[in-house]
Motif scaffolding. Structure first.
Motif, short mmCIF file in Angstrom:
data_model
loop_
_atom_site.label_atom_id
_atom_site.label_comp_id
_atom_site.label_asym_id
_atom_site.label_seq_id
_atom_site.Cartn_x
_atom_site.Cartn_y
_atom_site.Cartn_z
N LYS A 59 -106.09 -32.85 91.67
CA LYS A 59 -106.00 -34.02 90.78
C LYS A 59 -105.38 -35.21 91.50
O LYS A 59 -105.79 -36.35 91.31
CB LYS A 59 -105.21 -33.67 89.51
CG LYS A 59 -106.00 -32.79 88.57
CD LYS A 59 -105.20 -32.41 87.35
CE LYS A 59 -105.99 -31.45 86.47
NZ LYS A 59 -105.17 -30.89 85.39
N TYR A 60 -104.36 -34.94 92.32
CA TYR A 60 -103.70 -36.03 93.07
C TYR A 60 -104.72 -36.73 93.97
O TYR A 60 -104.78 -37.96 94.01
CB TYR A 60 -102.54 -35.48 93.90
CG TYR A 60 -101.79 -36.56 94.64
CD1 TYR A 60 -100.76 -37.27 94.03
CD2 TYR A 60 -102.11 -36.88 95.96
CE1 TYR A 60 -100.07 -38.27 94.71
CE2 TYR A 60 -101.43 -37.88 96.65
CZ TYR A 60 -100.41 -38.56 96.02
OH TYR A 60 -99.74 -39.56 96.70
N GLN A 63 -107.14 -38.69 91.79
CA GLN A 63 -106.53 -39.87 91.17
C GLN A 63 -106.39 -41.02 92.15
O GLN A 63 -106.15 -42.16 91.76
CB GLN A 63 -105.16 -39.51 90.58
CG GLN A 63 -105.28 -38.88 89.19
CD GLN A 63 -104.10 -37.99 88.85
OE1 GLN A 63 -103.09 -38.01 89.57
NE2 GLN A 63 -104.21 -37.23 87.77
N HIS A 64 -106.49 -40.70 93.44
CA HIS A 64 -106.39 -41.76 94.45
C HIS A 64 -107.76 -42.05 95.09
O HIS A 64 -107.85 -42.42 96.26
CB HIS A 64 -105.32 -41.41 95.48
CG HIS A 64 -103.96 -41.45 94.87
ND1 HIS A 64 -103.42 -40.39 94.17
CD2 HIS A 64 -103.05 -42.45 94.78
CE1 HIS A 64 -102.24 -40.73 93.70
NE2 HIS A 64 -101.99 -41.97 94.06
#
Ligand SMILES: [Fe+2]
Length: 170
Positions: A59-60, A63-64
């Motif tokens: 997810k990190y 998300q970027h």
């Protein structure tokens, strides 16, 4: 925006976490097969933990705006001669994960990506705790003895023994 090098190492780490989750599932199956449900439960929880790390990093990355690449997992080890050997394998698994996490952290610093480094901090500390708790478990198994007659006791009291070990650290 994440640098190419950071994205690459984060994507590598997602595979490490997914493989660790799979490895713990195989250990849960080994424990069930040996009729050690108390120990199997510990491994099911560990498998969930590793999967949550996997998802957190996926997810990190997403998300970027750098799509996470989901890789296939390898066949985990499933054959062991004793509970002691199982936990020695767990120590190697966790230690290997520590080395990988440290590598992610050092790539973040090299790229001056302090935000991603900060994101990794929880993983760094968790690895240190994981290694310590596995070392305590190995000590416990060696102390109690891992012969068949003691396996029943260890399995039945696994949660209690874990809590006791945690309490003695506090
Ligand atoms: Fe992990």
């Amino acid at each position: 925006m994440l640098s190419t090098e950071v994205v690459e190492i984060l994507n590598k780490q997602t595979a490490v976490e997914a493989n660790a989750s799979h490895a713990y599932l195989a250990l849960a199956s080994w424990s069930e097969e040996k009729n050690l449900p108390g120990i199997a439960e510990y491994f099911y929880v560990a498998a969930e933990d590793e999967r949550s790390h996997f998802l957190e990093i996926v997810k990190y990355i997403n998300q970027h705006q750098a799509p996470a690449i989901i890789k296939s997992v390898s066949q985990p080890r499933s054959s062991f001669i004793s509970l002691l050997e199982v936990f020695q394998f767990v120590w190697e698994l966790e230690h290997n994960n520590t080395l990988n996490i440290n590598e992610v952290a050092s790539v973040c610093l090299k790229n001056k990506d302090f935000a991603t480094y900060k994101f990794m901090e929880a993983f760094i500390i968790e690895q240190q705790n994981s290694e310590k708790s596995v070392e305590d478990l190995i000590h416990m198994i060696k102390t109690l003895g891992h012969e068949d007659k003691n396996l029943y006791y260890i399995n039945k009291n696994f949660k209690k023994l874990l809590d006791k070990a945690a309490a003695s650290e506090a």
